[in-house]
Write an enzyme that holds these catalytic residues in place. Structure first.
Site, PDB file in Angstrom:
ATOM      1  N   ASN A 100       5.522  91.231  17.175  1.00  0.00           N
ATOM      2  CA  ASN A 100       4.896  90.286  16.238  1.00  0.00           C
ATOM      3  C   ASN A 100       5.457  90.445  14.826  1.00  0.00           C
ATOM      4  O   ASN A 100       5.456  89.502  14.056  1.00  0.00           O
ATOM      5  CB  ASN A 100       3.381  90.523  16.199  1.00  0.00           C
ATOM      6  CG  ASN A 100       2.704  89.745  15.087  1.00  0.00           C
ATOM      7  OD1 ASN A 100       2.687  88.512  15.117  1.00  0.00           O
ATOM      8  ND2 ASN A 100       2.180  90.463  14.087  1.00  0.00           N
ATOM      9  N   GLN A 150      -2.165  83.959  13.253  1.00  0.00           N
ATOM     10  CA  GLN A 150      -0.867  83.968  13.936  1.00  0.00           C
ATOM     11  C   GLN A 150       0.327  83.768  13.013  1.00  0.00           C
ATOM     12  O   GLN A 150       1.453  84.090  13.395  1.00  0.00           O
ATOM     13  CB  GLN A 150      -0.877  82.898  15.041  1.00  0.00           C
ATOM     14  CG  GLN A 150      -1.938  83.244  16.082  1.00  0.00           C
ATOM     15  CD  GLN A 150      -1.995  82.308  17.251  1.00  0.00           C
ATOM     16  OE1 GLN A 150      -1.737  81.108  17.116  1.00  0.00           O
ATOM     17  NE2 GLN A 150      -2.340  82.844  18.414  1.00  0.00           N
ATOM     18  N   ASP A 159       5.819  89.224   9.207  1.00  0.00           N
ATOM     19  CA  ASP A 159       5.445  88.505  10.426  1.00  0.00           C
ATOM     20  C   ASP A 159       6.581  87.617  10.938  1.00  0.00           C
ATOM     21  O   ASP A 159       6.994  86.664  10.265  1.00  0.00           O
ATOM     22  CB  ASP A 159       4.205  87.641  10.116  1.00  0.00           C
ATOM     23  CG  ASP A 159       3.483  87.226  11.379  1.00  0.00           C
ATOM     24  OD1 ASP A 159       3.019  88.123  12.109  1.00  0.00           O
ATOM     25  OD2 ASP A 159       3.395  86.012  11.642  1.00  0.00           O
ATOM     26  N   ASP A 189       2.077  94.270  22.034  1.00  0.00           N
ATOM     27  CA  ASP A 189       1.297  94.686  20.873  1.00  0.00           C
ATOM     28  C   ASP A 189       0.941  93.462  20.023  1.00  0.00           C
ATOM     29  O   ASP A 189       1.780  92.577  19.817  1.00  0.00           O
ATOM     30  CB  ASP A 189       2.139  95.668  20.047  1.00  0.00           C
ATOM     31  CG  ASP A 189       1.420  96.167  18.815  1.00  0.00           C
ATOM     32  OD1 ASP A 189       0.492  96.967  18.971  1.00  0.00           O
ATOM     33  OD2 ASP A 189       1.772  95.737  17.695  1.00  0.00           O
ATOM     34  N   HIS A 193      -1.700  87.803  17.677  1.00  0.00           N
ATOM     35  CA  HIS A 193      -1.070  87.327  16.438  1.00  0.00           C
ATOM     36  C   HIS A 193       0.199  86.522  16.705  1.00  0.00           C
ATOM     37  O   HIS A 193       0.896  86.135  15.767  1.00  0.00           O
ATOM     38  CB  HIS A 193      -0.796  88.512  15.507  1.00  0.00           C
ATOM     39  CG  HIS A 193      -2.073  89.231  15.146  1.00  0.00           C
ATOM     40  ND1 HIS A 193      -2.876  88.826  14.113  1.00  0.00           N
ATOM     41  CD2 HIS A 193      -2.717  90.265  15.741  1.00  0.00           C
ATOM     42  CE1 HIS A 193      -3.951  89.606  14.061  1.00  0.00           C
ATOM     43  NE2 HIS A 193      -3.878  90.491  15.047  1.00  0.00           N
ATOM     44  N   GLU A 215      -2.233  92.285  24.255  1.00  0.00           N
ATOM     45  CA  GLU A 215      -3.344  92.773  23.461  1.00  0.00           C
ATOM     46  C   GLU A 215      -3.949  91.630  22.666  1.00  0.00           C
ATOM     47  O   GLU A 215      -3.420  91.236  21.623  1.00  0.00           O
ATOM     48  CB  GLU A 215      -2.869  93.884  22.520  1.00  0.00           C
ATOM     49  CG  GLU A 215      -4.034  94.672  21.979  1.00  0.00           C
ATOM     50  CD  GLU A 215      -3.754  95.285  20.643  1.00  0.00           C
ATOM     51  OE1 GLU A 215      -2.859  94.824  19.935  1.00  0.00           O
ATOM     52  OE2 GLU A 215      -4.478  96.227  20.299  1.00  0.00           O
TER      53      GLU A 215
HETATM   54  C1  LAG Z   1      -1.756  97.164  17.297  1.00  0.00           C
HETATM   55  N1  LAG Z   1      -2.129  96.363  18.209  1.00  0.00           N
HETATM   56  O1  LAG Z   1      -2.218  95.075  17.990  1.00  0.00           O
HETATM   57  C2  LAG Z   1      -1.716  98.626  17.528  1.00  0.00           C
HETATM   58  O2  LAG Z   1      -2.478  98.954  18.686  1.00  0.00           O
HETATM   59  C3  LAG Z   1      -2.196  99.306  16.296  1.00  0.00           C
HETATM   60  O3  LAG Z   1      -2.218 100.689  16.486  1.00  0.00           O
HETATM   61  C4  LAG Z   1      -1.262  98.912  15.138  1.00  0.00           C
HETATM   62  O4  LAG Z   1      -1.739  99.441  13.895  1.00  0.00           O
HETATM   63  C5  LAG Z   1      -1.241  97.403  14.941  1.00  0.00           C
HETATM   64  N2  LAG Z   1      -1.395  96.641  16.109  1.00  0.00           N
HETATM   65  C6  LAG Z   1       0.094  96.978  14.318  1.00  0.00           C
HETATM   66  O5  LAG Z   1       1.131  97.109  15.266  1.00  0.00           O
HETATM   67  C7  LAG Z   1      -1.212 100.712  13.519  1.00  0.00           C
HETATM   68  C8  LAG Z   1      -2.195 101.445  12.613  1.00  0.00           C
HETATM   69  C9  LAG Z   1      -2.249 100.811  11.239  1.00  0.00           C
HETATM   70  C10 LAG Z   1      -0.860 100.750  10.630  1.00  0.00           C
HETATM   71  C11 LAG Z   1       0.001  99.897  11.585  1.00  0.00           C
HETATM   72  C12 LAG Z   1       1.434  99.781  11.100  1.00  0.00           C
HETATM   73  O6  LAG Z   1      -3.493 101.398  13.218  1.00  0.00           O
HETATM   74  O7  LAG Z   1      -3.092 101.636  10.401  1.00  0.00           O
HETATM   75  O8  LAG Z   1      -0.911 100.161   9.362  1.00  0.00           O
HETATM   76  O9  LAG Z   1       0.053 100.541  12.877  1.00  0.00           O
HETATM   77  O10 LAG Z   1       2.047 101.042  11.019  1.00  0.00           O
HETATM   78  C13 LAG Z   1      -0.309 100.910   8.283  1.00  0.00           C
HETATM   79  C14 LAG Z   1      -1.335 101.287   7.222  1.00  0.00           C
HETATM   80  C15 LAG Z   1      -1.863 100.004   6.575  1.00  0.00           C
HETATM   81  C16 LAG Z   1      -0.718  99.206   5.986  1.00  0.00           C
HETATM   82  C17 LAG Z   1       0.305  98.912   7.083  1.00  0.00           C
HETATM   83  C18 LAG Z   1       1.542  98.206   6.552  1.00  0.00           C
HETATM   84  O11 LAG Z   1      -2.412 102.011   7.846  1.00  0.00           O
HETATM   85  O12 LAG Z   1      -2.786 100.386   5.543  1.00  0.00           O
HETATM   86  O13 LAG Z   1      -1.202  97.981   5.461  1.00  0.00           O
HETATM   87  O14 LAG Z   1       0.730 100.151   7.679  1.00  0.00           O
HETATM   88  O15 LAG Z   1       2.237  99.021   5.641  1.00  0.00           O
HETATM   89 CA    CA Z   2       2.457  86.418  13.988  1.00  0.00          CA
END
Ligand code: LAG
Ligand code: CA
Length: 463
Positions: A100, A150, A159, A189, A193, A215
């Protein structure tokens, strides 16, 4: 899933969260294959961002930088070796496909494979024209607006414009490369979206058959049903409900657990008690390893109950939700997995896929195959028992006190191994056994907060 020799099915996938490829290969040989797991789900394998200032969090893997298989989990050669080893062990390999978006790094950076990138600039792959650019900060703000969900940025992650032909081709190129290495399927994943039609167009470009599970969290404003033409969907309501029932409800409510609860069609649903995301949910709503015997009850129920295709999460102990895998070097490099973590504090690798009860219940599920649930019993409260007709029987006691009773199992007479506590080696059970009489009854005591499960492949003697 393929039929096994006995006509039953293998359909349990182990998610080896954050495991390096070499350790996954070894685990396929030593545990997953012998235990009867159908597949392993591995961490996103593509080149990802490196965030040393944030201590190399696990979620680096969800910010792609290129589609080279050069990550902290291993390189292309190690990945290919893993697929081969798992296949030899009879275990399929499903890749977590992050398609995505790319990264969320406003200042850009250097990826795990050395690629220098900007948030909207991935040399030789994508430039700014390949991304959506929503007004303002570009993020998704209105979670009731399907278009925004999306076409804007999830958590600020750039995106991909998946409606564009060239973007679809690049994504399909990545997936086709994985299929060429023998990968059997993909967890898509953040599928919610990506418009379902865009995913369909990407799938149409795949050169080999692939199993997809998408997902799509929740049902509004984007219904999971929109994605069923592409493949299976993750039924996230399952884990929410099983957690709620086991933590604060009654097991006796579970007699119609499944489609009657508004879940997706059973044959199209991938389900879990907890996932790598929900085990980090701070509300405490999700059953996780931190819940000890309650988690075990939810887990045993889930594997015994014929709804959906279960995913078993194998994770590591943590206190901070961002913490990367145990034992990483300061530069983020991973050392090999050593099981035996403890469930408090950072704790180490938990290796839940090796738990006696989990391994036993994978065997139970494979043995039960398509046999229906029958002979349901409950105390009207928090103790239940049911058969998988002619194949197995399970008792779950979430009361604090023991249940002593004669259960109508309908199983052939004999001595059975309780597969939640023992394994059959040779013709001996390494744990407790119980005896089913020639009328199919079983008189036993099941302690509080525990389970018992028997199946016809783990009958250690006949009368
Ligand atoms: C998913 N499924 O749709 C994954 O299961 C989930 O683990 C992913 O989030 C999400 N989608 C994006 O692929 C994980 C973390 C987030 C993290 C993201 C990107 O749960 O916390 O966000 O991966 O690494 C992190 C920071 C955010 C920030 C973002 C962009 O926590 O605060 O905004 O990065 O820099
Ligand atoms: Ca998208």
């Amino acid at each position: 899933p393929p039929a096994t020799a006995s006509g039953s099915q293998k359909d349990v996938t182990a998610h080896l969260f954050q495991w390096p490829w070499r350790d996954v290969a070894q685990e396929c040989r030593s545990t997953l294959g012998p235990a009867g797991y159908a597949a392993v789900q591995v961490t996103p394998p593509q080149e990802h961002v490196e965030l040393p200032a944030q201590g190399h969090p696990w979620w680096q893997a969800y910010q792609p930088v290129s589609y080279q298989l050069d990550s902290r989990y291993g390189n292309t050669r190690e990945f290919a070796g893993m697929v081969e080893a798992c296949h030899r062990a009879g275990v399929k390999v499903y890749v977590d496909a992050v398609i995505n978006h790319m990264s969320g790094q406003v200042g850009g950076g250097t990826g795990s494979g050395g690629t220098r990138f900007g948030k909207y600039d991935y040399p030789g792959l994508y430039d700014s024209t390949d991304f959506h650019h929503c007004d303002g900060d570009g993020w998704i703000h209105d979670w009731n607006n399907a278009w925004e969900i999306q076409h804007c940025e999830l958590l600020g992650l750039s995106d991909l414009a998946t409606e564009q032909e060239d973007v679809r081709s690049d994504i399909a190129g990545y997936l086709n490369g994985l299929l060429r290495l023998g990968v059997d399927g993909f967890r898509i994943d953040a599928a919610k979206h990506i418009p379902a039609a865009d995913l369909a167009a990407i799938k149409a470009k795949l050169k080999r058959p692939a199993y997809l599970y998408q997902e799509v969290l929740g049902n509004t404003p984007i219904p999971k049903a929109d994605y069923l033409p592409n493949g299976d969907v993750i039924e996230d309501a399952y884990g929410q409900q099983i957690s709620r029932v086991v933590k604060s409800g009654k097991l006796s409510w579970l007699d119609q657990f499944g489609e009657a609860w508004g879940f997706s069609p059973t044959g199209s649903a991938v389900v879990y008690v907890d996932s790598h995301d929900t085990e980090r949910d701070q509300s405490g709503a999700t059953l996780t390893y931190k819940d000890g015997p309650l988690f075990a009850i939810g887990n045993v129920f889930s594997l015994a109950w014929p709804y959906g295709h279960p995913l078993v999460l194998s994770s590591y102990g943590f206190t901070s939700t961002d913490a990367g895998p145990p034992g990483a070097a300061p530069d983020g490099d991973l050392r090999s997995v050593r099981c035996g973590g403890v469930t408090s504090g950072p704790g180490g690798w938990l290796c839940q896929q090796q738990d006696t009860a989990t391994v036993g219940m994978v065997g139970f599920r494979n043995t039960a195959g398509t046999a229906p649930v029958s002979r349901w019993w409950s105390d009207g409260d928090n103790a239940i028992g049911f058969a998988r007709e002619g194949r197995g029987y399970v008792v779950l006691n979430r009361e604090s006190t023991a249940v002593t009773r004669t259960f109508d199992t309908g199983l052939p007479a004999g001595v059975y191994c309780d597969v939640t506590r023992g394994t059959v080696r040779g013709n001996r059970c390494t744990g407790p056994t119980v005896t089913v009489t020639k009328t199919g009854t079983l008189t036993t005591t099941v302690p509080g907060l525990s389970a018992l499960a028997i199946d016809v492949r783990h009958r250690v003697s006949r009368p």
